[in-house]
Scaffold this active site. Structure first.
Site, mmCIF file in Angstrom:
data_model
loop_
_atom_site.group_PDB
_atom_site.id
_atom_site.type_symbol
_atom_site.label_atom_id
_atom_site.label_comp_id
_atom_site.label_asym_id
_atom_site.label_seq_id
_atom_site.Cartn_x
_atom_site.Cartn_y
_atom_site.Cartn_z
ATOM 1 N N SER A 1 19.716 -16.381 -14.371
ATOM 2 C CA SER A 1 20.735 -16.145 -15.388
ATOM 3 C C SER A 1 21.817 -17.233 -15.328
ATOM 4 C CB SER A 1 21.306 -14.727 -15.227
ATOM 5 O OG SER A 1 21.926 -14.297 -16.411
ATOM 6 N N ASP B 1 15.999 -12.157 -19.270
ATOM 7 C CA ASP B 1 16.795 -12.403 -18.068
ATOM 8 C C ASP B 1 16.060 -12.045 -16.777
ATOM 9 O OD1 ASP B 1 18.966 -12.449 -16.146
ATOM 10 O OD2 ASP B 1 20.328 -12.281 -17.851
#
Length: 251
Positions: A43, A155
């Site tokens: 991320s 993610d």
């Protein structure tokens, strides 16, 4: 005096706006003479790791961190799978680093994403850098999944928010893991959003704590309770928190 590490790998975890703390961690590394042999990120950690692996100076990285605004890296996109697109984030990576592939990095680099169709962890260590950063930081339900080799990627937080295991596979003998999310105090929810946020964070953070029990892993956990994950306006403070936590843990 800082410890000497053997084939050191550094894992930079996710945490949205908390990611500015990673810059402070890297500043402390420089002061302590610590040089990673490998680096990984998930991320926002993937975004910072990409810059570091491709030689962006810490001064430039600080400037980027201070000026980062979610509106600059997102845009609306009509889709059944998300409200926004993070294509602008990819474009910013191209502008800042170049249209390069992961395998061209100065420091061996990998990033983590999640195949939302299978639930499997996807290791991104080759291919277009900008697209890998987009995939690793593609928050499901908010951003439209990133298309990658017939996969829909979101993610990496869902699989390995602080990506230690890939570093071991890359050859790291020792690891420094930077965890931005688990060392914080929860607050009693005042509404449904607070309740759902706590529920998700508790589940993820318990998983992260288990993943950080790897042998020869030193964990840096800045205490960031006072900050909001969505507020990019506190970068200076977060950089300082990352720096101080690292100096305390390693010097």
């Amino acid at each position: 005096m800082a410890k000497t590490y053997n084939n050191l790998g550094v894992a930079l975890g996710g945490g949205a706006a908390y990611g500015a703390a990673h810059i402070g961690v890297l500043k402390a590394f420089e002061q302590l003479g610590i040089q990673p042999r490998f680096i990984s990120g998930t991320s926002i950690g993937a975004y910072v790791a990409a810059h570091y692996a491709f030689g962006t100076s810490l001064e430039k990285l600080e400037e980027i961190g201070r000026n980062l605004d979610w509106l600059d890296v997102t845009g609306f996109k009509l889709s059944k799978l998300g409200l926004l697109s993070n294509e602008r984030l990819g474009k910013s990576v191209i502008e800042q680093i170049g249209k390069v592939t992961i395998e061209k990095s100065q420091i061996p680099l990998c990033m983590i994403a999640t195949n939302i169709c299978t639930g499997k962890k996807i290791l991104l260590d080759e291919g277009p850098l900008h697209k890998a950063v987009m995939a690793s930081s593609c928050l499901p339900g908010i951003f439209v999944p990133v298309e990658w080799e017939n996969m829909q990627l979101v993610d990496g937080v869902l699989c390995e928010n602080v990506p230690v295991s890939p570093l071991i596979e890359m050859g790291a003998e020792e690891v420094i893991a930077v965890d931005l999310t688990t060392n914080r105090k929860y607050k009693c929810p005042e509404d449904l959003i607070d309740l759902l946020t706590n529920t998700i964070d508790i589940g993820l953070n318990n998983m992260i704590q288990e993943q950080l029990k790897s042998k020869n892993t030193t964990v840096i956990q800045p205490e960031l309770t006072a900050y909001n994950k969505a507020d990019t306006g506190k970068a200076e403070n977060l950089i300082r928190e990352g720096y101080e936590a690292t100096m305390k843990a390693l010097s």
